[in-house]
Design a protein around this motif. Structure first.
Motif, PDB file in Angstrom:
ATOM      1  N   GLU A 255       0.843  -1.207   0.000  1.00 15.33           N
ATOM      2  CA  GLU A 255       0.000   0.000   0.000  1.00 15.33           C
ATOM      3  C   GLU A 255       0.872   1.249   0.000  1.00 15.33           C
ATOM      4  N   PHE A 256       1.952   1.189   0.801  1.00 12.73           N
ATOM      5  CA  PHE A 256       2.876   2.325   0.874  1.00 12.73           C
ATOM      6  C   PHE A 256       3.547   2.548  -0.492  1.00 12.73           C
ATOM      7  N   LEU A 257       4.011   1.462  -1.103  1.00  9.03           N
ATOM      8  CA  LEU A 257       4.692   1.578  -2.406  1.00  9.03           C
ATOM      9  C   LEU A 257       3.731   2.160  -3.447  1.00  9.03           C
ATOM     10  N   LYS A 258       2.476   1.662  -3.423  1.00  6.61           N
ATOM     11  CA  LYS A 258       1.472   2.154  -4.386  1.00  6.61           C
ATOM     12  C   LYS A 258       1.200   3.635  -4.162  1.00  6.61           C
ATOM     13  N   ALA A 259       1.061   4.001  -2.879  1.00  6.87           N
ATOM     14  CA  ALA A 259       0.755   5.404  -2.549  1.00  6.87           C
ATOM     15  C   ALA A 259       1.900   6.328  -2.980  1.00  6.87           C
ATOM     16  N   CYS A 260       3.106   5.787  -3.058  1.00  6.50           N
ATOM     17  CA  CYS A 260       4.248   6.585  -3.530  1.00  6.50           C
ATOM     18  C   CYS A 260       4.228   6.713  -5.054  1.00  6.50           C
ATOM     19  N   GLY A 261       3.330   5.973  -5.701  1.00 12.45           N
ATOM     20  CA  GLY A 261       3.197   6.067  -7.163  1.00 12.45           C
ATOM     21  C   GLY A 261       3.970   4.987  -7.903  1.00 12.45           C
ATOM     22  N   ILE A 262       4.494   3.999  -7.166  1.00 10.45           N
ATOM     23  CA  ILE A 262       5.317   2.960  -7.808  1.00 10.45           C
ATOM     24  C   ILE A 262       4.427   1.889  -8.411  1.00 10.45           C
ATOM     25  N   LYS A 263       4.710   1.538  -9.660  1.00 11.48           N
ATOM     26  CA  LYS A 263       3.929   0.493 -10.352  1.00 11.48           C
ATOM     27  C   LYS A 263       4.303  -0.871  -9.801  1.00 11.48           C
ATOM     28  N   LEU A 264       3.287  -1.694  -9.506  1.00  9.36           N
ATOM     29  CA  LEU A 264       3.524  -3.061  -9.048  1.00  9.36           C
ATOM     30  C   LEU A 264       3.101  -3.997 -10.178  1.00  9.36           C
ATOM     31  N   GLN A 265       3.953  -4.965 -10.480  1.00  2.67           N
ATOM     32  CA  GLN A 265       3.716  -5.762 -11.677  1.00  2.67           C
ATOM     33  C   GLN A 265       3.575  -7.250 -11.382  1.00  2.67           C
ATOM     34  N   GLY A 266       2.693  -7.911 -12.137  1.00  2.00           N
ATOM     35  CA  GLY A 266       2.596  -9.378 -12.121  1.00  2.00           C
ATOM     36  C   GLY A 266       2.046  -9.945 -10.833  1.00  2.00           C
ATOM     37  N   GLU A 267       2.097 -11.265 -10.782  1.00  2.00           N
ATOM     38  CA  GLU A 267       1.533 -12.009  -9.652  1.00  2.00           C
ATOM     39  C   GLU A 267       2.244 -11.687  -8.338  1.00  2.00           C
ATOM     40  N   CYS A 268       3.558 -11.468  -8.428  1.00  2.00           N
ATOM     41  CA  CYS A 268       4.354 -11.202  -7.218  1.00  2.00           C
ATOM     42  C   CYS A 268       4.350  -9.733  -6.826  1.00  2.00           C
ATOM     43  N   LEU A 269       3.576  -8.925  -7.553  1.00  2.00           N
ATOM     44  CA  LEU A 269       3.520  -7.477  -7.295  1.00  2.00           C
ATOM     45  C   LEU A 269       4.925  -6.885  -7.221  1.00  2.00           C
ATOM     46  N   PRO A 271       7.695  -4.451  -7.582  1.00  2.00           N
ATOM     47  CA  PRO A 271       7.729  -3.017  -7.853  1.00  2.00           C
ATOM     48  C   PRO A 271       8.624  -2.728  -9.061  1.00  2.00           C
ATOM     49  N   TYR A 272       8.178  -1.808  -9.913  1.00  2.00           N
ATOM     50  CA  TYR A 272       8.970  -1.500 -11.104  1.00  2.00           C
ATOM     51  C   TYR A 272      10.210  -0.694 -10.724  1.00  2.00           C
ATOM     52  N   TYR A 273      11.352  -1.084 -11.259  1.00  2.00           N
ATOM     53  CA  TYR A 273      12.559  -0.245 -11.180  1.00  2.00           C
ATOM     54  C   TYR A 273      13.470  -0.585 -12.346  1.00  2.00           C
ATOM     55  N   ASN A 274      14.290   0.385 -12.696  1.00  2.00           N
ATOM     56  CA  ASN A 274      15.280   0.211 -13.755  1.00  2.00           C
ATOM     57  C   ASN A 274      16.497  -0.475 -13.142  1.00  2.00           C
ATOM     58  N   GLU A 275      16.829  -1.650 -13.629  1.00  2.00           N
ATOM     59  CA  GLU A 275      17.909  -2.429 -13.002  1.00  2.00           C
ATOM     60  C   GLU A 275      19.268  -1.739 -13.071  1.00  2.00           C
ATOM     61  N   THR A 277      19.774   1.480 -12.632  1.00  2.00           N
ATOM     62  CA  THR A 277      19.874   2.645 -11.737  1.00  2.00           C
ATOM     63  C   THR A 277      19.113   2.454 -10.420  1.00  2.00           C
ATOM     64  N   MET A 278      18.225   1.472 -10.370  1.00  2.00           N
ATOM     65  CA  MET A 278      17.316   1.210  -9.243  1.00  2.00           C
ATOM     66  C   MET A 278      16.231   2.293  -9.116  1.00  2.00           C
ATOM     67  N   GLU A 279      16.107   3.156 -10.133  1.00  2.00           N
ATOM     68  CA  GLU A 279      15.069   4.198 -10.094  1.00  2.00           C
ATOM     69  C   GLU A 279      13.721   3.594 -10.486  1.00  2.00           C
ATOM     70  N   THR A 280      12.670   3.982  -9.764  1.00  2.00           N
ATOM     71  CA  THR A 280      11.336   3.474 -10.072  1.00  2.00           C
ATOM     72  C   THR A 280      10.743   4.274 -11.228  1.00  2.00           C
ATOM     73  N   ASN A 281       9.468   4.010 -11.536  1.00  2.00           N
ATOM     74  CA  ASN A 281       8.785   4.792 -12.569  1.00  2.00           C
ATOM     75  C   ASN A 281       8.561   6.236 -12.128  1.00  2.00           C
ATOM     76  N   VAL A 282       8.741   6.534 -10.822  1.00  2.00           N
ATOM     77  CA  VAL A 282       8.639   7.926 -10.346  1.00  2.00           C
ATOM     78  C   VAL A 282      10.059   8.515 -10.392  1.00  2.00           C
ATOM     79  N   SER A 283      10.247   9.516 -11.200  1.00  2.00           N
ATOM     80  CA  SER A 283      11.598  10.073 -11.386  1.00  2.00           C
ATOM     81  C   SER A 283      12.182  10.555 -10.049  1.00  2.00           C
ATOM     82  N   GLY A 284      13.378  10.103  -9.734  1.00  2.72           N
ATOM     83  CA  GLY A 284      14.049  10.534  -8.498  1.00  2.72           C
ATOM     84  C   GLY A 284      13.717   9.671  -7.287  1.00  2.72           C
ATOM     85  N   LEU A 285      12.853   8.685  -7.476  1.00  8.43           N
ATOM     86  CA  LEU A 285      12.478   7.786  -6.369  1.00  8.43           C
ATOM     87  C   LEU A 285      13.081   6.401  -6.643  1.00  8.43           C
TER      88      LEU A 285
END
Ligand SMILES: Cc1cc2nc3c(=O)[nH]c(=O)nc-3n(C[C@H](O)[C@H](O)[C@H](O)COP(=O)(O)OP(=O)(O)OC[C@H]3O[C@@H](n4cnc5c(N)ncnc54)[C@H](O)[C@@H]3O)c2cc1C
Length: 320
Positions: A255-269, A271-275, A277-285
């Motif tokens: 819930e916290f990750l979602k509220a931060c705007g991070i996309k959760l993907q697939g069955e295991c939810l 969290p999206y990040y660029n491998e 840089t470790m940056e999520t879909n929210v720039s700077g996070l």
């Protein structure tokens, strides 16, 4: 108003490593931790042994000296809290982050205050939320999702749910303090990830009948004095029971990750990040540590996620 270069949420081993890397990169930072320093480790079973050798748990090339080949909880607490003390890590304790909002910079709201940062790293781990079985009676006080030590369970009838390291350690420790232990296991065997020097111990205790085990089994209900489950032949059993140690794992705070705007993907939810840089879909996070695995909490551990701090700081340094 202070504008930090980076705020790090969570003061676990990986959050501390992020702090040390931030300092090395000359960035201003603040760690915000809702408990004590390395709070998850503080809450581990008292007599646990890590599966990693000490050198694999080191951060920032600071030697982790341990007299045993595999350190235990106290060694790790001494090591990580010692680093925090000696390196004067800038960390606020007993302060929970409730909300992260992206504005021009980031606004980080906690139980105590509000903070501003150009970048934010979430390294909140997964140890705070038990993966519940969703069965009737799970909320009874005799059902524990955290196991600390065997002594409360002497002479008691214990059901241990699960077959991973935590379940096996709890079953063996309580059995050796006089508990009558029944393991109820969803899978067909003891988990392959159980520490290699512990696995033969549990398998032999089951084989000789000192510990009862039901494989491919499912808990149906827990009552104040019994536990009801079905075995692999679909036969329903109701056995006397004083305590249930539900070692069914833990989950990141989705819930916290979602509220931060991070996309959760697939069955295991996941969290999206660029491998890279470790940056999520929210720039700077950014994400760091075991939180990266979503429901797949076996994917990341200290050994293989220590590197996240370095990757993130490399990216932040070029963008600040
Ligand atoms: C019993 C056990 C044994 C293990 N053995 C090993 C091993 O041998 N080797 C290995 O490499 N790994 C091992 N692991 C895995 C690894 O140790 C842990 O998962 C490790 O703690 C991960 O570090 P982390 O910093 O990513 O997360 P954590 O250590 O969980 O740190 C997250 C921190 O964030 C804090 N936090 C959470 N939410 C908030 C919030 N909203 N605001 C502020 N703070 C917050 C928490 O209090 C916590 O201190 C083990 C795990 C367990 C459970």
């Amino acid at each position: 108003m202070i504008l930090y270069d980076v705020i790090i949420i969570g003061g676990g081993p990986i959050g501390l490593n992020c702090a040390l890397e931030a300092e090395k990169a000359g960035l201003s930072y603040l760690v915000i931790e809702k408990g004590t320093i390395v709070n998850s480790l503080y809450n581990y079973p008292l007599y646990m042994t890590f599966f990693s050798t000490a050198d694999k748990l080191e951060i920032a090339d600071i030697p982790f000296i341990s007299t045993a080949p595999k350190p235990g909880r106290r060694d790790a607490l001494e090591y990580y809290q010692g680093i925090s003390r000696q390196r004067n890590i800038n960390i606020n304790l007993y302060e929970e982050v409730l909300k992260v909002t992206k504005q021009e910079n980031f606004l980080v709201e906690t139980t105590k205050d509000k903070y501003h940062a150009k970048k934010v790293i979430i390294s909140t781990g997964f140890y705070d939320i038990p993966n519940v079985m969703n069965v009737k009676g799970e909320d009874l006080p005799k059902v524990k999702h955290y196991y600390s030590e065997p002594y409360p369970y002497a002479n008691q009838k214990i059901a241990v749910i699960g077959s991973s390291n935590s379940a096996v350690d709890a079953a063996l420790e309580t059995y050796r303090k006089g508990a009558e232990v029944t393991m109820i296991i969803r899978h067909s065997e003891i988990s392959k990830s159980v520490k290699y020097w512990v696995k033969p111990d549990i398998e032999n205790r089951i084989k000789e009948g000192s510990i009862s085990a039901y494989f491919n089994a499912e808990v149906l209900e827990i009552t104040p004095n019994t536990i009801i489950f079905k075995d692999e032949n679909q036969t329903v059993h109701e056995i006397q029971n004083d305590f249930v140690l539900a070692m069914t794992g833990y989950l990141p705070n989705f819930e916290f990750l979602k509220a931060c705007g991070i996309k959760l993907q697939g069955e295991c939810l996941n969290p999206y990040y660029n491998e890279d840089t470790m940056e999520t879909n929210v720039s700077g996070l950014y994400l760091a540590g075991v939180v990266c695995g979503g429901k797949d909490t076996h994917l990341w551990f200290i050994e293989n996620s220590r590197i996240h701090a370095e990757i993130i700081m490399k990216d932040i340094s070029t963008r600040i």
